[in-house]
Design a protein around this motif. Structure first.
Motif, PDB file in Angstrom:
ATOM      1  N   TRP A 142     -24.579 -24.164  20.230  1.00 49.68           N
ATOM      2  CA  TRP A 142     -25.215 -24.235  21.546  1.00 49.68           C
ATOM      3  C   TRP A 142     -26.693 -24.573  21.445  1.00 49.68           C
ATOM      4  O   TRP A 142     -27.252 -25.210  22.347  1.00 49.68           O
ATOM      5  N   ALA A 168     -23.960 -25.949  26.995  1.00 47.03           N
ATOM      6  CA  ALA A 168     -24.452 -24.898  26.103  1.00 47.03           C
ATOM      7  C   ALA A 168     -24.183 -23.518  26.694  1.00 47.03           C
ATOM      8  O   ALA A 168     -23.824 -22.572  25.971  1.00 47.03           O
ATOM      9  N   GLN A 172     -22.611 -20.101  25.254  1.00 44.05           N
ATOM     10  CA  GLN A 172     -23.488 -18.932  25.176  1.00 44.05           C
ATOM     11  C   GLN A 172     -23.935 -18.561  26.589  1.00 44.05           C
ATOM     12  O   GLN A 172     -25.048 -18.865  26.994  1.00 44.05           O
TER      13      GLN A 172
END
Length: 278
Positions: A142, A168, A172
């Motif tokens: 990420w 991303a 996360q």
């Protein structure tokens, strides 16, 4: 003058488009603090973000000596290049990372750091290509995806950048550095209200660091709410650091046609395809 949070804060608001309001976070695309703990690398007495200018120069000199002794070592090279970039020596950092990448062509961390050095030096397309080589489809990182978003923002490709940030966040969720980058992406296009929404979300996360809150302070100040911005900017900082950041914030906002232009743009109708969808 502190060269840690102050330098990060001011450099990031004084470069690039829209009076340089994009925070790239290319030092790692995360809020993790850089600490040198490997035996071959001189240990630092404190995180680099907390160093003043003298301490930062001293640490850079010590890392430089270690690099000269072993220029092929990836940990030393990456650490040295990071400190060079924090000192504003982007060209030298790029040269260091180029040599380290040649010596370690398959090292994922080296490729990532090389891409960040390329981006800091303005070589955006090369940076995207390098970071892409560092990525692995089966185990996507990420941080690298967020780095790609930051580079795309510098290239003026806001829609593509925001999609990378959301990609991303899928990996996360609620990561403050990604939310901060996403918020600052909206600053670049003058959508300060959406930017503030993301930055407040970023600042509310338990792992958010002061850099995220300085970005929030900037966006709040750009909307003319300076007392609130100053209050945010002073949190968690030493009085000296806070005074320096606030002084720069005041200077930034006092410049003719800076936040006034962005505020006016923020009030204009937004494009239908550029709404807050996260």
């Amino acid at each position: 003058m502190p060269a840690s949070l102050t330098t990060t804060f001011t450099n990031r608001i004084l470069q690039g488009a829209a009076a340089s309001l994009l925070v790239l976070a290319l030092a790692g695309c995360s809020t993790t603090k850089d600490r040198m703990t490997t035996g071959s690398v001189p240990k630092l007495t404190k995180p680099v973000e907390e160093m003043d200018a003298t301490e930062l120069r001293s640490a850079t000199d010590r890392l430089g000596q270690a690099y000269e002794k072993n220029p092929r070592d990836p940990v030393t090279g990456v650490s040295y290049a990071n400190l060079l970039r924090m000192n504003g020596r982007d060209t030298q950092a790029l040269a260091v990372m180029q040599q380290v990448a040649i010596a370690n062509p398959g090292d994922r961390n080296v490729l990532a750091a090389y891409g960040k050095a390329q981006a800091a030096a303005g070589q955006f397309q090369q940076a995207l290509d390098t970071i892409g080589r560092a990525q692995t489809p089966d185990r996507p990182d990420w941080k690298l995806i967020s780095a790609q978003g930051a580079i795309l923002d510098q290239m003026g490709r806001a829609s593509d950048a925001r999609q990378r940030y959301r990609d991303a966040l899928d990996i996360q969720p609620n990561e403050p550095s990604i939310l901060s980058n996403l918020g600052m992406s909206y600053v670049l296009t003058g959508d300060l209200r959406t930017a503030e929404t993301y930055l407040r979300s970023a600042a509310s996360q338990p792992t958010a660091d002061s850099r995220v809150r300085q970005n929030l302070a900037l966006v709040v100040g750009l909307q003319g709410r300076f007392p609130e911005a100053e209050q945010i900017a002073r949190r968690e900082l030493s009085p000296q650091q806070a005074d320096a950041n606030v002084a720069y914030l005041r200077g930034m906002l006092s410049q003719p046609n800076s936040w006034q232009k962005l505020a006016a743009k923020d009030k204009a109708p937004q494009a239908a395809g550029d709404s807050n969808t996260n």
